[in-house]
Design a protein around this motif. Structure first.
Motif, PDB file in Angstrom:
ATOM      1  N   GLN A 180      52.393  34.081 -21.757  1.00  0.00           N
ATOM      2  CA  GLN A 180      52.038  34.627 -20.460  1.00  0.00           C
ATOM      3  C   GLN A 180      51.132  33.636 -19.740  1.00  0.00           C
ATOM      4  OE1 GLN A 180      50.494  38.570 -20.628  1.00  0.00           O
ATOM      5  NE2 GLN A 180      50.068  38.677 -18.448  1.00  0.00           N
ATOM      6  N   VAL A 181      51.406  33.435 -18.470  1.00  0.00           N
ATOM      7  CA  VAL A 181      50.649  32.472 -17.683  1.00  0.00           C
ATOM      8  C   VAL A 181      49.590  33.190 -16.858  1.00  0.00           C
ATOM      9  CG1 VAL A 181      50.788  30.787 -15.815  1.00  0.00           C
ATOM     10  CG2 VAL A 181      52.573  30.856 -17.566  1.00  0.00           C
ATOM     11  N   GLN A 182      48.422  32.595 -16.801  1.00  0.00           N
ATOM     12  CA  GLN A 182      47.348  33.095 -15.943  1.00  0.00           C
ATOM     13  C   GLN A 182      46.781  31.937 -15.137  1.00  0.00           C
ATOM     14  OE1 GLN A 182      44.634  35.058 -18.729  1.00  0.00           O
ATOM     15  NE2 GLN A 182      45.278  37.026 -17.892  1.00  0.00           N
ATOM     16  N   LEU A 183      46.339  32.251 -13.926  1.00  0.00           N
ATOM     17  CA  LEU A 183      45.640  31.281 -13.093  1.00  0.00           C
ATOM     18  C   LEU A 183      44.168  31.669 -13.069  1.00  0.00           C
ATOM     19  CD1 LEU A 183      48.047  30.869 -10.036  1.00  0.00           C
ATOM     20  CD2 LEU A 183      48.010  29.603 -12.194  1.00  0.00           C
ATOM     21  N   VAL A 184      43.320  30.743 -13.469  1.00  0.00           N
ATOM     22  CA  VAL A 184      41.891  31.012 -13.533  1.00  0.00           C
ATOM     23  C   VAL A 184      41.172  30.105 -12.541  1.00  0.00           C
ATOM     24  CG1 VAL A 184      39.844  31.063 -14.983  1.00  0.00           C
ATOM     25  CG2 VAL A 184      42.085  31.665 -15.945  1.00  0.00           C
ATOM     26  N   GLU A 185      40.512  30.728 -11.570  1.00  0.00           N
ATOM     27  CA  GLU A 185      39.830  29.997 -10.508  1.00  0.00           C
ATOM     28  C   GLU A 185      38.336  29.904 -10.794  1.00  0.00           C
ATOM     29  OE1 GLU A 185      42.775  32.157  -7.281  1.00  0.00           O
ATOM     30  OE2 GLU A 185      40.827  32.932  -7.886  1.00  0.00           O
ATOM     31  N   SER A 186      37.726  28.870 -10.247  1.00  0.00           N
ATOM     32  CA  SER A 186      36.279  28.729 -10.327  1.00  0.00           C
ATOM     33  C   SER A 186      35.800  27.853  -9.181  1.00  0.00           C
ATOM     34  CB  SER A 186      35.869  28.117 -11.665  1.00  0.00           C
ATOM     35  OG  SER A 186      36.428  26.830 -11.810  1.00  0.00           O
TER      36      SER A 186
ATOM     37  N   CYS B  21      41.539  25.546 -10.097  1.00  0.00           N
ATOM     38  CA  CYS B  21      42.455  26.597 -10.545  1.00  0.00           C
ATOM     39  C   CYS B  21      43.280  26.025 -11.689  1.00  0.00           C
ATOM     40  CB  CYS B  21      43.348  27.047  -9.409  1.00  0.00           C
ATOM     41  SG  CYS B  21      44.681  28.160  -9.913  1.00  0.00           S
ATOM     42  N   ALA B  22      43.112  26.604 -12.862  1.00  0.00           N
ATOM     43  CA  ALA B  22      43.822  26.128 -14.039  1.00  0.00           C
ATOM     44  C   ALA B  22      44.867  27.150 -14.458  1.00  0.00           C
ATOM     45  CB  ALA B  22      42.848  25.883 -15.174  1.00  0.00           C
ATOM     46  N   ALA B  23      46.067  26.663 -14.706  1.00  0.00           N
ATOM     47  CA  ALA B  23      47.141  27.517 -15.213  1.00  0.00           C
ATOM     48  C   ALA B  23      47.116  27.460 -16.733  1.00  0.00           C
ATOM     49  CB  ALA B  23      48.484  27.049 -14.683  1.00  0.00           C
ATOM     50  N   SER B  24      46.873  28.608 -17.344  1.00  0.00           N
ATOM     51  CA  SER B  24      46.821  28.668 -18.805  1.00  0.00           C
ATOM     52  C   SER B  24      48.053  29.391 -19.321  1.00  0.00           C
ATOM     53  CB  SER B  24      45.558  29.391 -19.251  1.00  0.00           C
ATOM     54  OG  SER B  24      45.586  30.737 -18.824  1.00  0.00           O
ATOM     55  N   GLY B  25      48.338  29.142 -20.599  1.00  0.00           N
ATOM     56  CA  GLY B  25      49.516  29.743 -21.194  1.00  0.00           C
ATOM     57  C   GLY B  25      50.626  28.712 -21.328  1.00  0.00           C
TER      58      GLY B  25
ATOM     59  N   LYS C 158      46.602  18.736 -16.916  1.00  0.00           N
ATOM     60  CA  LYS C 158      45.803  19.936 -17.172  1.00  0.00           C
ATOM     61  C   LYS C 158      46.356  21.160 -16.448  1.00  0.00           C
ATOM     62  CE  LYS C 158      41.493  17.306 -17.677  1.00  0.00           C
ATOM     63  NZ  LYS C 158      40.111  17.121 -17.176  1.00  0.00           N
ATOM     64  N   ASN C 159      47.467  20.988 -15.714  1.00  0.00           N
ATOM     65  CA  ASN C 159      48.021  22.084 -14.899  1.00  0.00           C
ATOM     66  C   ASN C 159      46.932  22.724 -14.037  1.00  0.00           C
ATOM     67  OD1 ASN C 159      50.679  21.827 -15.960  1.00  0.00           O
ATOM     68  ND2 ASN C 159      50.009  22.928 -17.791  1.00  0.00           N
ATOM     69  N   THR C 160      46.156  21.866 -13.411  1.00  0.00           N
ATOM     70  CA  THR C 160      45.009  22.314 -12.627  1.00  0.00           C
ATOM     71  C   THR C 160      45.095  21.746 -11.221  1.00  0.00           C
ATOM     72  OG1 THR C 160      43.609  22.475 -14.579  1.00  0.00           O
ATOM     73  CG2 THR C 160      42.496  22.299 -12.453  1.00  0.00           C
ATOM     74  N   VAL C 161      44.818  22.613 -10.248  1.00  0.00           N
ATOM     75  CA  VAL C 161      44.775  22.188  -8.859  1.00  0.00           C
ATOM     76  C   VAL C 161      43.344  22.352  -8.358  1.00  0.00           C
ATOM     77  CG1 VAL C 161      45.394  24.457  -7.926  1.00  0.00           C
ATOM     78  CG2 VAL C 161      45.902  22.389  -6.608  1.00  0.00           C
ATOM     79  N   TYR C 162      42.931  21.418  -7.525  1.00  0.00           N
ATOM     80  CA  TYR C 162      41.582  21.412  -6.986  1.00  0.00           C
ATOM     81  C   TYR C 162      41.635  21.491  -5.455  1.00  0.00           C
ATOM     82  CZ  TYR C 162      40.741  19.440 -11.619  1.00  0.00           C
ATOM     83  OH  TYR C 162      40.708  19.223 -12.976  1.00  0.00           O
ATOM     84  N   LEU C 163      40.580  22.018  -4.893  1.00  0.00           N
ATOM     85  CA  LEU C 163      40.429  21.999  -3.445  1.00  0.00           C
ATOM     86  C   LEU C 163      39.018  21.521  -3.139  1.00  0.00           C
ATOM     87  CD1 LEU C 163      41.852  22.633  -0.738  1.00  0.00           C
ATOM     88  CD2 LEU C 163      40.661  24.837  -0.773  1.00  0.00           C
TER      89      LEU C 163
ATOM     90  N   GLY D 112      58.797  28.143 -19.958  1.00  0.00           N
ATOM     91  CA  GLY D 112      60.072  28.135 -20.662  1.00  0.00           C
ATOM     92  C   GLY D 112      61.199  28.074 -19.652  1.00  0.00           C
ATOM     93  N   ASP D 113      62.128  29.038 -19.700  1.00  0.00           N
ATOM     94  CA  ASP D 113      63.240  29.057 -18.747  1.00  0.00           C
ATOM     95  C   ASP D 113      63.047  30.109 -17.668  1.00  0.00           C
ATOM     96  OD1 ASP D 113      65.648  30.891 -20.854  1.00  0.00           O
ATOM     97  OD2 ASP D 113      63.577  31.290 -20.250  1.00  0.00           O
ATOM     98  N   LEU D 114      61.820  30.551 -17.501  1.00  0.00           N
ATOM     99  CA  LEU D 114      61.505  31.571 -16.509  1.00  0.00           C
ATOM    100  C   LEU D 114      60.691  30.970 -15.384  1.00  0.00           C
ATOM    101  CD1 LEU D 114      61.545  34.590 -15.718  1.00  0.00           C
ATOM    102  CD2 LEU D 114      59.407  34.845 -17.004  1.00  0.00           C
ATOM    103  N   LEU D 115      61.209  31.061 -14.156  1.00  0.00           N
ATOM    104  CA  LEU D 115      60.493  30.599 -12.968  1.00  0.00           C
ATOM    105  C   LEU D 115      59.828  31.798 -12.311  1.00  0.00           C
ATOM    106  CD1 LEU D 115      59.871  28.300 -10.937  1.00  0.00           C
ATOM    107  CD2 LEU D 115      61.949  28.982  -9.710  1.00  0.00           C
ATOM    108  N   SER D 116      58.512  31.721 -12.149  1.00  0.00           N
ATOM    109  CA  SER D 116      57.788  32.850 -11.580  1.00  0.00           C
ATOM    110  C   SER D 116      56.691  32.379 -10.653  1.00  0.00           C
ATOM    111  CB  SER D 116      57.171  33.714 -12.694  1.00  0.00           C
ATOM    112  OG  SER D 116      58.157  34.272 -13.519  1.00  0.00           O
ATOM    113  N   ASP D 117      56.207  33.330  -9.888  1.00  0.00           N
ATOM    114  CA  ASP D 117      55.126  33.098  -8.941  1.00  0.00           C
ATOM    115  C   ASP D 117      53.872  33.800  -9.462  1.00  0.00           C
ATOM    116  OD1 ASP D 117      53.829  34.114  -6.006  1.00  0.00           O
ATOM    117  OD2 ASP D 117      54.608  32.070  -6.107  1.00  0.00           O
ATOM    118  N   TYR D 118      52.763  33.096  -9.426  1.00  0.00           N
ATOM    119  CA  TYR D 118      51.519  33.633  -9.978  1.00  0.00           C
ATOM    120  C   TYR D 118      50.392  33.516  -8.958  1.00  0.00           C
ATOM    121  CZ  TYR D 118      54.015  33.088 -14.399  1.00  0.00           C
ATOM    122  OH  TYR D 118      54.948  33.164 -15.412  1.00  0.00           O
ATOM    123  N   TRP D 119      49.435  34.432  -9.089  1.00  0.00           N
ATOM    124  CA  TRP D 119      48.239  34.435  -8.245  1.00  0.00           C
ATOM    125  C   TRP D 119      46.995  34.518  -9.106  1.00  0.00           C
ATOM    126  CZ3 TRP D 119      48.086  33.788  -2.999  1.00  0.00           C
ATOM    127  CH2 TRP D 119      49.290  33.886  -2.309  1.00  0.00           C
ATOM    128  N   GLY D 120      45.951  33.821  -8.655  1.00  0.00           N
ATOM    129  CA  GLY D 120      44.656  33.966  -9.286  1.00  0.00           C
ATOM    130  C   GLY D 120      43.940  35.194  -8.763  1.00  0.00           C
TER     131      GLY D 120
END
Length: 119
Positions: A1-7, A22-26, A75-80, A102-110
């Motif tokens: 499971q993917v999560q986006l964690v912001e700081s 914002c780091a995408a974990s999982g 790091k699958n991390t985006v910065y602003l 994996g083979d699943l394309l999805s949209d995620y929000w922090g």
């Protein structure tokens, strides 16, 4: 499971800077798109900046020249990086990503991080 964690949010004075992360974990296979949105009280959520396929950068007119989006693919991390902040930048900032797990394309929000610019 993917999560986006912001700081990185907080309270700053006009003209100061903040950097959001914002780091995408999982299980992240690859990232198509990552972006920052913001929503001020009583207003609709708006796109602030985005990075597509790791190379194309887009910005809202209101932040061009002041904000910089970047991505660390290792790091699958985006910065602003937000410079010369103005009171009108006050909002909850949300990270968004479209990515393959994996083979699943999805949209995620922090969960959102508050940025307040005030003297």
């Amino acid at each position: 499971q993917v999560q986006l964690v912001e700081s990185g949010g907080g309270l700053v004075q006009p003209g100061e800077s903040l950097r959001l992360s914002c780091a995408a974990s999982g299980t992240v296979s690859s990232v198509n798109f990552m972006a920052w949105y913001r929503q001020a009280p009583g207003k609709e959520r708006e796109l602030v900046a985005s990075v597509t396929a790791g190379v194309r950068l887009d910005y809202a007119d209101s932040v061009k020249g002041r904000f910089t989006i970047s991505i660390d693919n290792t790091k699958n991390t985006v910065y602003l990086q937000m410079n010369s902040l103005k009171p009108e930048d006050t909002a909850v900032y949300y990270c968004n990503a479209e990515l393959w797990s994996g083979d699943l394309l999805s949209d995620y929000w922090g969960q959102g991080t508050q940025v307040t610019v005030s003297s």
